[in-house]
Design an enzyme around this catalytic site. Structure first.
Site, PDB file in Angstrom:
ATOM      1  N   ASP A  70       0.835  -1.203   0.000  1.00  0.00           N
ATOM      2  CA  ASP A  70       0.000   0.000   0.000  1.00  0.00           C
ATOM      3  C   ASP A  70       0.872   1.257   0.000  1.00  0.00           C
ATOM      4  O   ASP A  70       1.794   1.388   0.817  1.00  0.00           O
ATOM      5  CB  ASP A  70      -0.917  -0.017   1.239  1.00  0.00           C
ATOM      6  CG  ASP A  70      -2.233   0.676   0.970  1.00  0.00           C
ATOM      7  OD1 ASP A  70      -2.220   1.877   0.633  1.00  0.00           O
ATOM      8  OD2 ASP A  70      -3.281   0.011   1.097  1.00  0.00           O
ATOM      9  N   SER A 108      -7.002   3.936  -1.845  1.00  0.00           N
ATOM     10  CA  SER A 108      -7.157   2.505  -1.572  1.00  0.00           C
ATOM     11  C   SER A 108      -8.487   1.956  -2.058  1.00  0.00           C
ATOM     12  O   SER A 108      -8.564   0.809  -2.502  1.00  0.00           O
ATOM     13  CB  SER A 108      -7.064   2.251  -0.068  1.00  0.00           C
ATOM     14  OG  SER A 108      -5.776   2.493   0.396  1.00  0.00           O
ATOM     15  N   ASP A 144      -5.249  14.319   2.633  1.00  0.00           N
ATOM     16  CA  ASP A 144      -5.403  14.249   1.171  1.00  0.00           C
ATOM     17  C   ASP A 144      -5.048  15.595   0.551  1.00  0.00           C
ATOM     18  O   ASP A 144      -5.072  15.752  -0.678  1.00  0.00           O
ATOM     19  CB  ASP A 144      -6.852  13.891   0.796  1.00  0.00           C
ATOM     20  CG  ASP A 144      -7.279  12.567   1.390  1.00  0.00           C
ATOM     21  OD1 ASP A 144      -6.406  11.688   1.516  1.00  0.00           O
ATOM     22  OD2 ASP A 144      -8.462  12.408   1.749  1.00  0.00           O
ATOM     23  N   ARG A 163     -17.002   8.093   0.175  1.00  0.00           N
ATOM     24  CA  ARG A 163     -16.280   6.824   0.383  1.00  0.00           C
ATOM     25  C   ARG A 163     -16.717   6.157   1.686  1.00  0.00           C
ATOM     26  O   ARG A 163     -16.959   6.827   2.688  1.00  0.00           O
ATOM     27  CB  ARG A 163     -14.779   7.095   0.385  1.00  0.00           C
ATOM     28  CG  ARG A 163     -13.950   5.886   0.730  1.00  0.00           C
ATOM     29  CD  ARG A 163     -12.501   6.066   0.377  1.00  0.00           C
ATOM     30  NE  ARG A 163     -11.645   5.349   1.315  1.00  0.00           N
ATOM     31  CZ  ARG A 163     -10.338   5.249   1.201  1.00  0.00           C
ATOM     32  NH1 ARG A 163      -9.710   5.826   0.197  1.00  0.00           N
ATOM     33  NH2 ARG A 163      -9.639   4.586   2.098  1.00  0.00           N
ATOM     34  N   LYS A 168      -5.895  -1.893   7.193  1.00  0.00           N
ATOM     35  CA  LYS A 168      -6.058  -2.239   5.772  1.00  0.00           C
ATOM     36  C   LYS A 168      -6.854  -3.523   5.590  1.00  0.00           C
ATOM     37  O   LYS A 168      -6.946  -4.034   4.469  1.00  0.00           O
ATOM     38  CB  LYS A 168      -4.674  -2.389   5.112  1.00  0.00           C
ATOM     39  CG  LYS A 168      -3.820  -1.129   5.170  1.00  0.00           C
ATOM     40  CD  LYS A 168      -4.312  -0.055   4.202  1.00  0.00           C
ATOM     41  CE  LYS A 168      -3.538   1.237   4.352  1.00  0.00           C
ATOM     42  NZ  LYS A 168      -4.033   2.308   3.483  1.00  0.00           N
ATOM     43  N   ASP A 179       1.918   3.390   3.006  1.00  0.00           N
ATOM     44  CA  ASP A 179       0.822   4.349   3.017  1.00  0.00           C
ATOM     45  C   ASP A 179       0.604   5.004   4.381  1.00  0.00           C
ATOM     46  O   ASP A 179       0.604   6.226   4.496  1.00  0.00           O
ATOM     47  CB  ASP A 179      -0.472   3.650   2.601  1.00  0.00           C
ATOM     48  CG  ASP A 179      -1.609   4.640   2.554  1.00  0.00           C
ATOM     49  OD1 ASP A 179      -1.556   5.553   1.714  1.00  0.00           O
ATOM     50  OD2 ASP A 179      -2.538   4.526   3.370  1.00  0.00           O
ATOM     51  N   HIS A 227       1.525   8.860   5.195  1.00  0.00           N
ATOM     52  CA  HIS A 227       0.552   9.890   5.564  1.00  0.00           C
ATOM     53  C   HIS A 227       0.991  10.749   6.747  1.00  0.00           C
ATOM     54  O   HIS A 227       0.405  11.799   7.010  1.00  0.00           O
ATOM     55  CB  HIS A 227      -0.787   9.250   5.945  1.00  0.00           C
ATOM     56  CG  HIS A 227      -1.647   8.881   4.775  1.00  0.00           C
ATOM     57  ND1 HIS A 227      -2.044   9.798   3.832  1.00  0.00           N
ATOM     58  CD2 HIS A 227      -2.213   7.706   4.411  1.00  0.00           C
ATOM     59  CE1 HIS A 227      -2.820   9.187   2.931  1.00  0.00           C
ATOM     60  NE2 HIS A 227      -2.930   7.918   3.257  1.00  0.00           N
ATOM     61  N   ASP A 250      -1.305  -0.267  -4.631  1.00  0.00           N
ATOM     62  CA  ASP A 250      -2.621   0.268  -5.022  1.00  0.00           C
ATOM     63  C   ASP A 250      -2.536   1.736  -5.454  1.00  0.00           C
ATOM     64  O   ASP A 250      -3.444   2.240  -6.110  1.00  0.00           O
ATOM     65  CB  ASP A 250      -3.632   0.084  -3.894  1.00  0.00           C
ATOM     66  CG  ASP A 250      -3.193   0.723  -2.582  1.00  0.00           C
ATOM     67  OD1 ASP A 250      -1.974   0.982  -2.388  1.00  0.00           O
ATOM     68  OD2 ASP A 250      -4.076   0.977  -1.742  1.00  0.00           O
ATOM     69  N   HIS A 251      -1.490   2.433  -5.055  1.00  0.00           N
ATOM     70  CA  HIS A 251      -1.266   3.844  -5.417  1.00  0.00           C
ATOM     71  C   HIS A 251       0.014   4.268  -4.726  1.00  0.00           C
ATOM     72  O   HIS A 251       0.529   3.538  -3.867  1.00  0.00           O
ATOM     73  CB  HIS A 251      -2.421   4.752  -4.937  1.00  0.00           C
ATOM     74  CG  HIS A 251      -2.698   4.597  -3.482  1.00  0.00           C
ATOM     75  ND1 HIS A 251      -1.926   5.182  -2.510  1.00  0.00           N
ATOM     76  CD2 HIS A 251      -3.632   3.865  -2.823  1.00  0.00           C
ATOM     77  CE1 HIS A 251      -2.386   4.838  -1.323  1.00  0.00           C
ATOM     78  NE2 HIS A 251      -3.418   4.022  -1.473  1.00  0.00           N
ATOM     79  N   HIS A 280      -1.515  10.999  -1.067  1.00  0.00           N
ATOM     80  CA  HIS A 280      -1.127  10.029  -2.093  1.00  0.00           C
ATOM     81  C   HIS A 280      -0.521  10.768  -3.289  1.00  0.00           C
ATOM     82  O   HIS A 280      -0.613  11.987  -3.391  1.00  0.00           O
ATOM     83  CB  HIS A 280      -2.361   9.244  -2.573  1.00  0.00           C
ATOM     84  CG  HIS A 280      -3.016   8.444  -1.489  1.00  0.00           C
ATOM     85  ND1 HIS A 280      -4.273   7.920  -1.613  1.00  0.00           N
ATOM     86  CD2 HIS A 280      -2.584   8.080  -0.257  1.00  0.00           C
ATOM     87  CE1 HIS A 280      -4.592   7.266  -0.507  1.00  0.00           C
ATOM     88  NE2 HIS A 280      -3.587   7.348   0.331  1.00  0.00           N
TER      89      HIS A 280
HETATM   90  O1  LIG Z   1      -6.477   7.067   5.084  1.00  0.00           O
HETATM   91  C1  LIG Z   1      -7.355   7.204   4.201  1.00  0.00           C
HETATM   92  O2  LIG Z   1      -8.559   7.222   4.440  1.00  0.00           O
HETATM   93  C2  LIG Z   1      -6.925   7.374   2.756  1.00  0.00           C
HETATM   94  C3  LIG Z   1      -6.504   8.796   2.550  1.00  0.00           C
HETATM   95  O3  LIG Z   1      -7.595   9.648   2.714  1.00  0.00           O
HETATM   96  O4  LIG Z   1      -5.874   6.503   2.459  1.00  0.00           O
HETATM   97  P1  LIG Z   1      -6.138   5.099   1.733  1.00  0.00           P
HETATM   98  O5  LIG Z   1      -6.893   5.392   0.471  1.00  0.00           O
HETATM   99  O6  LIG Z   1      -4.757   4.566   1.420  1.00  0.00           O
HETATM  100  O7  LIG Z   1      -6.886   4.240   2.655  1.00  0.00           O
HETATM  101 MN   LIG Z   2      -3.949   2.449  -0.194  1.00  0.00          MN
HETATM  102 MN   LIG Z   3      -3.602   6.264   2.155  1.00  0.00          MN
END
Ligand SMILES: O=C(O)[C@@H](CO)OP(=O)(O)O
Ligand SMILES: [Mn+2]
Ligand SMILES: [Mn+2]
Length: 540
Positions: free
Chosen positions: A24, A75, A167, A281, A356, A424, A428, A465-466, A486
């Site tokens: 990740d 993600s 973000d 999301r 995750k 990831d 962050h 994934d990114h 990201h």
């Molecule tokens: O932490 C999250 O919610 C996102 C970033 O906003 O990260 P990820 O898409 O890797 O889960």
């Molecule tokens: Mn991710």
């Molecule tokens: Mn992330």
């Protein structure tokens, strides 16, 4: 369409398993001082990047169903594409469209929410992430909803703002607060009573995921619903005060706050009100949705459970049908690769740590939280620590590796998938040294998994994934700016096939992306891809 897979004619899968490793947030950035993937000592990845069965994949923008190629990957869209083998228009895009063509305001849900505040005495509340990150939400969506509510005669609205810094730049909250206040001021001049009522940093207020820490949700409930929390005269004052008290603090961790006048909160949530969670999301929207939606609820003491109409921007979980009211239809992700594997009787496992866990189960399966076939699938969650991950960059990678090896050694599973959170979650935090350690940990763990699968004559597929750790800061006019978000970078894709005899090679696809991985996995397991899946990354 049928779920029956046809076998590949001239290719027999290996005697060992196929293991997919998702690193990740480990993307391919420019070699630079701010690239933790480049700076880290990664003997294993260095070897992998030189292998013949190597290619690079698009993991952002239109390649994963986002509105434009300026949108970074994330993600949700990444794992959706990996698990579904096709690209679906994602939440960000679907909400844009529903607002642009006005269909969102034609829904029965929107009309009922409004009616409670026009015919009834309700206040219209909006809760969500206040930024233009476009990962969980977009401030423009909120503003469109507010303007429309006013147009339809809703006199009183309250906004509960979750501050981002994850973000978007790490201390950018005031930009979004000011933008929103500008709109509220305009509406006020027209006689509408619309105000920010509460909020807090997203990592400590409301937006927990995968049941990692319900205290986060409780803090949000207390501030948004009960009006309990430290009081300020405005959101701006709250942010400025927190910045002044701790110059190191960044938006995602700002404590919760309540806007009050004469010691009284300006916008608690009461019987008869309407509430919209404007995040599209799901992962970080599910828990607060449960708190609003479930009459019986024991995750924390809500103290008061107001009679409200609650709606999500989308339905966040297709299995739980949560929430029952929503404004925009989520993408209908059908026939995921796991459904095909289950139909073929393939035994598989999915494993990660809490942060995750839902990525390799819920997102992978098209935003459904349950098993597809419990007899064929094993899902393992290693509990994540409840800390900021720059303090422990190894996270649970070693535990995930150990458990994966144990699962592989049972010899029961033909396919396994796992997610290493480090690149990831540590990325962050914006802390460079920690991100380097995170990447080095992943490198070591991938090495251990390769050794194991080699002994079993299996195949390891490594990808991400990114990006995230691949850009920890940017430099503008010689000044470093921390980057917690990201990236737009491509991600690596490598097949390490211990039985390889040149039966296939990497196909050159003009725009290879994450959605090409599922067909590839099916090929490696000895099957043709379903007709409408995106092409495989290999050809025979
Ligand atoms: O932490 C999250 O919610 C996102 C970033 O906003 O990260 P990820 O898409 O890797 O889960
Ligand atoms: Mn991710
Ligand atoms: Mn992330």
């Amino acid at each position: 369409m049928s779920l029956t897979l046809k076998p590949l004619e001239n290719f027999h899968s290996r005697s060992g398993p196929v293991l997919l490793v998702i690193m990740d947030g480990i993307g391919l950035g420019k070699p630079s001082e701010g690239n933790a993937v480049y700076k880290a000592k990664t003997p294993v990845l260095d070897e992998l990047f030189k292998m013949p069965l190597y290619t690079e994949l698009q993991a952002h923008g239109t390649a994963v169903g986002l509105p434009s190629d300026d949108d970074m990957g994330n993600s949700e869209v990444g794992h959706n594409a990996l698990g579904a083998g096709r690209v679906f228009s994602q939440g960000a895009k679907r909400v844009n469209e529903a607002i642009a063509d006005g269909s969102i305001f034609q829904t029965e849900v929107w009309k009922s929410l409004v009616r409670r505040c026009t015919e009834g005495k309700g206040t219209f509340h909006f809760i969500g992430l206040l930024s233009d990150g476009n990962v969980h939400s977009h401030i423009d969506h909120l503003i469109a909803l507010l303007r429309h509510a006013a147009k339809e005669g809703v006199k009183r609205a309250r906004i509960h703002t979750l501050l981002d810094g994850r973000d978007v730049p790490e201390k950018s909250a005031l930009i979004y607060i000011d933008k929103l206040e500008g709109v509220l001021k305009e509406l006020k001049a027209q006689g509408f009573d619309y105000r920010i009522a509460s909020g807090g940093g997203r990592m400590v207020t409301t937006m927990d995921r995968y049941f990692a820490d319900w205290n986060i949700v409780k803090r949000g409930w207390d501030a948004h619903v009960l009006g309990k929390g430290r009081m300020f005269s405005s959101a701006r004052e709250a942010v400025e005060t927190y910045y002044a008290e701790d110059p190191k603090i960044t938006d995602q961790y700002l404590p919760s706050f309540v806007v009050a006048e004469n010691g009284k909160p300006v916008g608690t949530i009461e019987d008869g009100d309407s509430v919209v969670l404007f995040n599209f999301r799901g992962d970080r929207a599910i828990e607060i949705s449960m708190a609003f939606e479930y009459k019986d609820f024991d995750k924390f003491d809500r103290e008061r459970y107001p009679e409200v109409m609650f709606a999500g921007m989308m339905q966040y979980d297709g299995d739980l049908k949560l929430p029952s009211n929503f404004l925009v239809q989520p993408p209908v992700i059908t026939r995921t690769v796991s459904e095909y594997m289950c139909a073929a009787g393939i035994k598989s496992f999915a494993i990660s740590e809490t942060q995750k866990f839902g990525h390799v189960t819920y997102f992978w399966n098209g935003n459904r939280s349950g098993y597809i076939d419990e007899k064929l699938e094993t899902y393992i969650e290693i509990p994540s620590d409840k800390i900021q991950f720059d303090k422990a960059p190894a996270m649970k990678a070693n535990e995930i590796t150990e458990k994966t090896i144990e699962l592989l050694r049972t010899g029961e599973y033909k396919f396994g998938r796992l997610n290493f959170a480090n690149g990831d979650m540590v990325g962050h935090t914006g802390v460079m040294e920690a991100a380097i350690e995170a990447v080095e940990t992943v490198d070591r763990c991938v090495g251990q998994l390769l050794d194991e699968v080699k002994k079993m004559n299996g195949i390891v597929v490594v990808t991400a994934d990114h990006g995230n750790a691949d850009e920890m800061f940017t430099e503008k006019n010689g000044k470093r700016e921390v980057k917690t978000a990201h990236t737009l970078n491509k991600v690596p894709f490598i097949i390490v096939d211990y039985g390889y005899q040149n039966e296939y090679h990497i196909r050159s696809l003009p725009k290879a992306g994450l959605s090409n991985v599922a067909a590839t996995l099916l090929n490696l397991l000895g099957y043709k891809k379903p007709e409408d899946y995106d092409p495989s990354l290999i050809e025979f």
